[in-house]
Write a protein that holds these residues in place. Structure first.
Motif, mmCIF file in Angstrom:
data_model
loop_
_atom_site.group_PDB
_atom_site.id
_atom_site.type_symbol
_atom_site.label_atom_id
_atom_site.label_comp_id
_atom_site.label_asym_id
_atom_site.label_seq_id
_atom_site.Cartn_x
_atom_site.Cartn_y
_atom_site.Cartn_z
ATOM 1 N N TYR A 137 1.789 -11.196 -8.066
ATOM 2 C CA TYR A 137 2.398 -11.565 -6.667
ATOM 3 C C TYR A 137 2.526 -10.551 -5.590
ATOM 4 O O TYR A 137 2.954 -9.291 -5.673
ATOM 5 N N HIS A 138 1.786 -11.134 -4.575
ATOM 6 C CA HIS A 138 1.889 -9.981 -3.256
ATOM 7 C C HIS A 138 1.710 -11.115 -2.257
ATOM 8 O O HIS A 138 0.632 -11.893 -2.087
ATOM 9 N N HIS A 139 2.510 -11.157 -1.352
ATOM 10 C CA HIS A 139 2.570 -12.209 0.093
ATOM 11 C C HIS A 139 2.635 -11.537 1.184
ATOM 12 O O HIS A 139 3.487 -10.931 1.844
ATOM 13 N N PRO A 140 1.318 -11.211 1.796
ATOM 14 C CA PRO A 140 1.325 -10.335 3.084
ATOM 15 C C PRO A 140 1.751 -11.376 4.035
ATOM 16 O O PRO A 140 1.396 -12.301 4.077
ATOM 17 N N ILE A 141 2.331 -10.427 4.997
ATOM 18 C CA ILE A 141 2.912 -11.295 6.252
ATOM 19 C C ILE A 141 3.045 -10.357 7.303
ATOM 20 O O ILE A 141 2.717 -9.201 7.237
#
Length: 318
Positions: A258-262
């Motif tokens: 899980y890795h959610h760039p923003i």
């Protein structure tokens, strides 16, 4: 004696505040008057100029072609008035209102703007914590910081810095409840995150799409509550990596899965950028990521390859 057809400087300065903030109520607050006074002054200015200087748009008031003429004159008056006090109070003056998510406000905006505050005795800031969708037209504030790329018109939108939403837990929590090895395992855990019904940001909403439904948990509109609940062992926290870094006791989990760039984006009205104080604050926010990276070993990667060049307008013209 000034005739009823001659624009009053007070009317022009009131109009300038509305043009920059987009709302009568916001202008009234900055000017220290009530809404009806602002409305009366704008009506008087329009009567003197023989037409409308403002037009209502989806998210606030915008200037008309006649209003653009009035704005140029108002800016000259503002500049002349500012020059009267520059000897005793040099530098930038006035109030800059900024709306931004609470973590950004506390950990990024405040230190980014501090040098401006220190160097300019006549400058003040109002930092309003707000995690909400960016409106089509900036309204009520000089600068708004948004999560994710906003869709706006007649405004400048510039990326500020990137971060990632990730999963964190305390060692005590993991020792008691076990560490999830896959995303599917998250269904057996509590998730500290935003209240779903109160979440207005698409980028933050879709961040949980990859996760299964979790156990009843502690939800909040404040990212600092997510952090506190996670540190206290109330569940696994989904939070910005730069916020989780405030608590060394937390350990990132499921990093490979899980890795959610923003990214945060700064948005300001074109009219607001004509104010030197707003332009300086906007530049300080945009450039502070480079300052942070220079101060911290292994600092966060800049958004440089996607950042728009920002050159504040000079001489009251664009």
């Amino acid at each position: 004696m000034i005739s009823t057809r001659d624009p009053n400087p007070e009317w022009l300065m009131t109009f300038l505040a509305v043009a920059r903030l987009g709302r009568y109520t916001a202008a009234a607050q900055v000017l220290g008057v009530n809404h009806s006074t602002v409305s009366r002054r704008i009506a008087a200015l329009e009567a003197a100029m023989g037409g409308h200087v403002l037009t209502r748009a989806a998210g606030g008031w915008e200037t008309t072609a006649l209003g653009a003429r009035a704005m140029a004159t108002a800016e000259r008056i503002e500049s002349d008035l500012r020059s009267l006090v520059e000897i005793d109070q040099p530098g930038l003056t006035g109030l800059v209102r900024i709306a931004a998510p609470d973590a950004f406000t506390a950990l990024y905006a405040a230190p980014a703007l501090a040098p401006l505050q220190i160097a300019n005795a006549g400058l003040s800031f109002e930092l309003l914590s707000a995690t909400q969708r960016v409106r089509q037209t900036r309204s009520g504030v000089d600068i708004e910081v948004a999560v994710g790329r906003p869709d706006v018109r007649k405004a400048l939108a510039t990326p500020v810095f990137e971060y990632a939403l990730a999963l964190y837990a305390s060692e005590e929590y993991l020792a008691e409840h076990g560490e999830p090895r896959t995303l599917a395992d998250m269904s057996r855990h509590r998730l500290n995150y935003y209240i779903e019904s109160a979440l207005q940001i698409d980028e933050l909403d879709i961040a949980v799409d990859e996760l299964p439904p979790t156990l009843p948990s502690m939800r909040s509109t404040s990212v600092f509550a997510h952090l506190a609940a996670t540190v206290a062992g109330a569940g696994i926290g989904l939070m910005p990596d730069y916020v989780a870094g405030l608590a060394p006791r937390l350990r990132r989990i499921l990093a490979e899965e899980y890795h959610h760039p923003i990214a945060y984006w700064a948005v300001t009205r074109e009219e607001s950028l004509r104010n030197p104080a707003v332009a300086a604050a906007f530049r300080a926010l945009v450039e502070y990521d480079a300052v942070r990276a220079g101060r911290t070993a292994g600092g966060r990667r800049r958004t440089g390859d996607r950042r728009q060049d920002f050159v504040p307008p000079s001489g009251g013209a664009r």
